[in-house]
Motif scaffolding. Structure first.
Motif, PDB file in Angstrom:
ATOM      1  N   LYS A 123       0.897  -1.261   0.152  1.00 43.64           N
ATOM      2  CA  LYS A 123       0.049  -0.139  -0.016  1.00 43.64           C
ATOM      3  C   LYS A 123       0.868   1.389   0.004  1.00 43.64           C
ATOM      4  N   LEU A 124       0.342   2.313  -0.634  1.00 44.40           N
ATOM      5  CA  LEU A 124       1.176   3.518  -0.756  1.00 44.40           C
ATOM      6  C   LEU A 124       1.450   4.286   0.502  1.00 44.40           C
ATOM      7  N   THR A 125       0.547   4.249   1.408  1.00 46.56           N
ATOM      8  CA  THR A 125       0.519   5.125   2.439  1.00 46.56           C
ATOM      9  C   THR A 125       1.426   4.900   3.604  1.00 46.56           C
ATOM     10  N   PRO A 126       2.118   3.818   3.874  1.00 47.74           N
ATOM     11  CA  PRO A 126       3.326   3.461   4.623  1.00 47.74           C
ATOM     12  C   PRO A 126       4.601   3.934   3.863  1.00 47.74           C
ATOM     13  N   ALA A 127       4.714   4.415   2.576  1.00 51.06           N
ATOM     14  CA  ALA A 127       5.795   5.042   2.196  1.00 51.06           C
ATOM     15  C   ALA A 127       6.497   6.293   2.918  1.00 51.06           C
ATOM     16  N   LEU A 128       5.416   6.993   3.621  1.00 51.93           N
ATOM     17  CA  LEU A 128       5.697   8.326   4.246  1.00 51.93           C
ATOM     18  C   LEU A 128       6.751   7.969   5.385  1.00 51.93           C
ATOM     19  N   PHE A 129       6.713   6.470   5.955  1.00 53.96           N
ATOM     20  CA  PHE A 129       7.874   6.080   6.872  1.00 53.96           C
ATOM     21  C   PHE A 129       9.353   6.173   6.096  1.00 53.96           C
ATOM     22  N   ILE A 130       9.381   6.005   4.801  1.00 55.38           N
ATOM     23  CA  ILE A 130      10.721   6.287   4.302  1.00 55.38           C
ATOM     24  C   ILE A 130      11.006   7.551   4.193  1.00 55.38           C
ATOM     25  N   GLY A 131      10.238   8.413   4.206  1.00 48.93           N
ATOM     26  CA  GLY A 131      10.459   9.996   4.505  1.00 48.93           C
ATOM     27  C   GLY A 131      10.853  10.264   5.896  1.00 48.93           C
ATOM     28  N   LEU A 132      10.306   9.518   6.892  1.00 46.25           N
ATOM     29  CA  LEU A 132      10.724   9.777   8.359  1.00 46.25           C
ATOM     30  C   LEU A 132      12.299   9.224   8.308  1.00 46.25           C
ATOM     31  N   LEU A 133      12.511   7.995   7.921  1.00 50.29           N
ATOM     32  CA  LEU A 133      14.108   7.723   7.729  1.00 50.29           C
ATOM     33  C   LEU A 133      14.953   8.964   7.040  1.00 50.29           C
ATOM     34  N   LEU A 134      14.568   9.609   6.073  1.00 49.80           N
ATOM     35  CA  LEU A 134      15.388  10.740   5.719  1.00 49.80           C
ATOM     36  C   LEU A 134      15.307  11.919   6.451  1.00 49.80           C
ATOM     37  N   VAL A 135      14.251  12.130   7.024  1.00 48.59           N
ATOM     38  CA  VAL A 135      14.241  13.394   8.005  1.00 48.59           C
ATOM     39  C   VAL A 135      15.004  13.153   8.979  1.00 48.59           C
ATOM     40  N   THR A 136      15.162  11.896   9.661  1.00 48.69           N
ATOM     41  CA  THR A 136      16.256  11.708  10.767  1.00 48.69           C
ATOM     42  C   THR A 136      17.606  11.300  10.287  1.00 48.69           C
ATOM     43  N   ARG A 137      17.614  11.471   9.237  1.00 43.75           N
ATOM     44  CA  ARG A 137      18.971  11.140   8.619  1.00 43.75           C
ATOM     45  C   ARG A 137      19.559   9.600   8.725  1.00 43.75           C
ATOM     46  N   ARG A 138      18.747   8.621   8.884  1.00 43.27           N
ATOM     47  CA  ARG A 138      18.937   7.146   8.898  1.00 43.27           C
ATOM     48  C   ARG A 138      19.295   6.674   7.491  1.00 43.27           C
ATOM     49  N   TRP A 139      20.151   7.249   6.741  1.00 46.29           N
ATOM     50  CA  TRP A 139      20.397   6.873   5.121  1.00 46.29           C
ATOM     51  C   TRP A 139      20.431   5.666   4.860  1.00 46.29           C
ATOM     52  N   ARG A 140      21.059   4.590   5.836  1.00 42.51           N
ATOM     53  CA  ARG A 140      21.006   3.220   5.416  1.00 42.51           C
ATOM     54  C   ARG A 140      19.629   2.592   5.404  1.00 42.51           C
ATOM     55  N   ALA A 141      19.128   2.843   6.528  1.00 44.46           N
ATOM     56  CA  ALA A 141      17.922   2.299   6.824  1.00 44.46           C
ATOM     57  C   ALA A 141      16.721   2.845   5.321  1.00 44.46           C
ATOM     58  N   ALA A 142      17.090   4.036   5.189  1.00 45.09           N
ATOM     59  CA  ALA A 142      16.109   4.868   4.008  1.00 45.09           C
ATOM     60  C   ALA A 142      16.443   3.979   2.731  1.00 45.09           C
ATOM     61  N   ALA A 143      17.723   3.793   2.404  1.00 41.98           N
ATOM     62  CA  ALA A 143      18.046   3.197   1.290  1.00 41.98           C
ATOM     63  C   ALA A 143      17.764   1.631   1.019  1.00 41.98           C
ATOM     64  N   VAL A 144      17.590   0.882   2.425  1.00 40.06           N
ATOM     65  CA  VAL A 144      16.865  -0.507   2.303  1.00 40.06           C
ATOM     66  C   VAL A 144      15.773  -0.275   2.093  1.00 40.06           C
ATOM     67  N   ALA A 145      14.961   0.573   2.741  1.00 37.11           N
ATOM     68  CA  ALA A 145      13.297   0.469   2.621  1.00 37.11           C
ATOM     69  C   ALA A 145      13.150   0.962   0.992  1.00 37.11           C
ATOM     70  N   THR A 146      13.943   1.939   0.466  1.00 36.31           N
ATOM     71  CA  THR A 146      13.741   2.218  -0.870  1.00 36.31           C
ATOM     72  C   THR A 146      14.122   0.869  -1.694  1.00 36.31           C
ATOM     73  N   GLY A 147      15.035   0.500  -1.427  1.00 40.97           N
ATOM     74  CA  GLY A 147      15.693  -0.840  -2.462  1.00 40.97           C
ATOM     75  C   GLY A 147      14.465  -1.793  -2.314  1.00 40.97           C
ATOM     76  N   VAL A 148      14.041  -2.320  -0.906  1.00 37.37           N
ATOM     77  CA  VAL A 148      13.096  -3.542  -1.099  1.00 37.37           C
ATOM     78  C   VAL A 148      11.623  -3.051  -1.634  1.00 37.37           C
ATOM     79  N   ALA A 149      11.156  -1.728  -1.371  1.00 39.35           N
ATOM     80  CA  ALA A 149      10.041  -1.320  -2.187  1.00 39.35           C
ATOM     81  C   ALA A 149      10.151  -1.389  -3.695  1.00 39.35           C
ATOM     82  N   ALA A 150      11.275  -0.908  -4.143  1.00 41.70           N
ATOM     83  CA  ALA A 150      11.397  -0.799  -5.685  1.00 41.70           C
ATOM     84  C   ALA A 150      11.890  -2.313  -6.294  1.00 41.70           C
ATOM     85  N   ALA A 151      12.272  -3.254  -5.431  1.00 41.44           N
ATOM     86  CA  ALA A 151      12.476  -4.606  -5.742  1.00 41.44           C
ATOM     87  C   ALA A 151      11.205  -5.513  -5.942  1.00 41.44           C
ATOM     88  N   ALA A 152      10.410  -5.054  -4.981  1.00 43.34           N
ATOM     89  CA  ALA A 152       9.040  -5.668  -4.967  1.00 43.34           C
ATOM     90  C   ALA A 152       8.108  -5.518  -6.194  1.00 43.34           C
TER      91      ALA A 152
END
Length: 546
Positions: free
Chosen positions: A183-212
């Motif tokens: 679902k698209l709504t939880p994508a905002l949590f990727i924004g949370l990882l970016l806002v809090t500068r958790r770059w690795r976690a944001a990259a993992v989330a983006t990569g998993v979503a893109a791969a799926a």
């Protein structure tokens, strides 16, 4: 009037009394859920099941299917349809039972992830009370009776919250990525990882979503092309925006008759700015519970369509309120969300009363976004050690205070002057505090003991080397708030490898007020229990699966 009457009835003091109370509550909840709310007849599950069967066995298009007698069909991204393919192998009854069991497991997992290890202190009685309270929560009732997937997504996201909060960020982001692909709504949590500068976690989330998403495109290229180019932008597929169940900002505007996209965009931008500021502050002090709770609130507000069952994302906010010492506020708001009050304006949401009443859940969500307490980090929490020096507990809820050279030094020196005891300098150095009150360097020197979560005494912001090293007022020689108590004694200073924590509790000294360096775990509170008022029914055919 007696004091007991002022305080209200006492909880049962025996196991027999507790069992009887739980049985009575369970019976009342069962009667309420079976008679008052209109059950949704697994409407959304029928959408999923019918879509998959039409696709696999009927050769139909995923986004062409409609539930017989309704204009509603599948609205999720293609990856969700791919995940649901096993339903084509079973009958509708088996699919219903499986969905029910999955939702129960997801709810238990989400509660366990959010409560942490402190849930054991409440035992079976606390778990029973929490179950009765959760059964009354309207978004949860709707999630189960619609056969929705919200709880599964919530559990995935909270898994990442737990990984970040526990200092194990290696795989953090994978759960968010999977949820965003469904679902698209939880994508905002990727924004949370970016806002809090958790770059690795944001990259993992983006990569998993893109791969799926890419996997779904390979499995069903035509379906994916249709969704991303046409179905996603067709807002009529999800139902009427002014329907009372839509408790988003867009729903409020639609019920007011405001059709301007510019007005909605401005409101969304304001909400996102508030969220970014508050969630960023929570992440900066290591309060990941509040950061994730704020993001769930914001996702519900900015999404064009937020049906009532989507409001399960509000559950973490109530846990944050209770943990921050505001159980009455949590209980009052929770009770409102059990009442189905918005359905009183099902037919007519006009007038001032309609504006206020039909949007009640939206006002609660907005209020929580603005006033949810931020900065409550459990004692000895691993996330505290990840904060840069000088930025400890910067929120309004907690404050970092340097430890001055106080009267604690003479007290410790006196206690340590006995033969075989460590000197006051050794005790001070072991606690990570130099003689001038400046935090010492070394492993564990950045840990914090926030608020009153360990001892009940506010010792916020005192740097320590190991959990339990500071005990304000413990024993007759306790030195008060923000000082090194003699209760930390020589056990914490003398044990090898004290920085890791366990040795602090194993020393031999057990004299009065000393040698107590045992570790106390942070407290965790369950969601408050409330009794709802009668609910108005919702028509299953009035909204789409989303």
């Amino acid at each position: 009037m007696s004091l007991d009457r002022v305080r209200g009835p006492r909880p049962p003091g025996t196991d027999r009394g507790r069992v009887l109370l739980l049985l009575a509550l369970a019976a009342a909840v069962t009667v309420f859920t079976a008679t008052v709310p209109l059950l949704r007849d697994w409407f959304d599950l029928r959408v999923y099941y019918g879509t998959v069967n039409s696709w696999v066995h009927g050769g139909g298009h995923v986004y062409d299917y409609r539930v017989p007698g309704t204009p509603y069909g599948f609205t999720y991204p293609p990856f969700a349809a791919v995940l649901m393919l096993p339903m084509a192998l079973v009958g509708p009854g088996t699919a219903t039972v499986t969905a029910l069991l999955l939702n129960l497991a997801a709810l238990a997992a989400a509660a366990r992830l959010w409560a942490g290890p402190g849930w054991r202190r409440y035992g079976w009685y606390g778990a029973g009370l929490a179950a009765c309270a959760l059964a009354l929560f309207e978004p949860l009732r709707d999630t189960f009776s619609f056969g929705q997937v919200n709880l599964l997504l919530l559990a995935l996201v909270l898994t990442d919250a737990r990984l970040l909060a526990s200092g194990r960020p290696r795989w953090a982001g994978a759960g968010i990525g999977l949820a965003a692909a469904v679902k698209l709504t939880p994508a905002l949590f990727i924004g949370l990882l970016l806002v809090t500068r958790r770059w690795r976690a944001a990259a993992v989330a983006t990569g998993v979503a893109a791969a799926a998403t890419a996997l779904a495109a390979l499995a069903a290229p035509e379906v994916s092309r249709f969704y991303w180019t046409r179905a996603l932008w067709d807002t009529t597929r999800v139902g009427r925006l002014d329907y009372v169940s839509n408790q988003s900002l867009q729903g409020v505007l639609a019920r007011l008759g405001v059709e301007s996209r510019a007005v909605w965009a401005v409101l969304v931008l304001l909400v996102l700015c508030c969220w970014a500021r508050r969630a960023g502050r929570a992440g900066a002090v290591g309060d990941w519970r509040a950061a994730f709770a704020l993001t769930g609130l914001t996702a519900c507000l900015v999404s064009p369509v937020t049906w009532v069952h989507h409001l399960v994302w509000l559950l973490p906010s109530f846990a944050v309120l209770i943990r921050a010492g505001r159980p009455r506020v949590a209980g009052a708001l929770y009770a409102v969300l059990c009442t189905s009050v918005v359905w009183l304006w099902f037919d007519d949401a006009s007038g001032v009363d309609g504006f206020l009443g039909s949007n009640t859940y939206t006002w609660i969500t907005l209020g929580l976004l603005v006033w949810l307490p931020v900065g409550h980090v459990p004692a000895g929490h691993p996330s505290a050690g990840h904060l840069p020096v000088g930025r400890r507990a910067t929120s309004r809820s907690t404050s970092a205070t340097a430890v001055p050279p106080s009267a604690a030094a003479p007290a410790i020196s006196t206690a340590s002057s006995q033969p075989g005891k460590a000197s006051s300098a050794a005790v001070t150095e072991a606690a990570g505090v130099a003689a001038n009150g400046v935090p010492a360097t070394g492993a564990g020197a950045d840990a914090l003991v926030p608020d009153a979560e360990v001892t009940g005494v506010p010792v916020t912001g005192v740097p320590v080397t190991c959990a339990g090293a500071l005990r304000a007022g413990d024993g007759p020689v306790g030195t008060g708030v923000g000082t090194v108590a003699a209760g930390a004694g020589t056990d914490c200073a003398s044990g090898p490898g004290c920085d890791s924590g366990p040795d602090c509790a194993s020393g031999p000294g057990r004299g009065p007020g000393q040698g107590r360096g045992r570790v106390r775990s942070a407290s965790s509170e369950p969601t408050g229990s409330t009794r709802p008022a009668a609910a108005n029914p919702q028509s299953s055919s009035s909204r789409a699966s989303s």
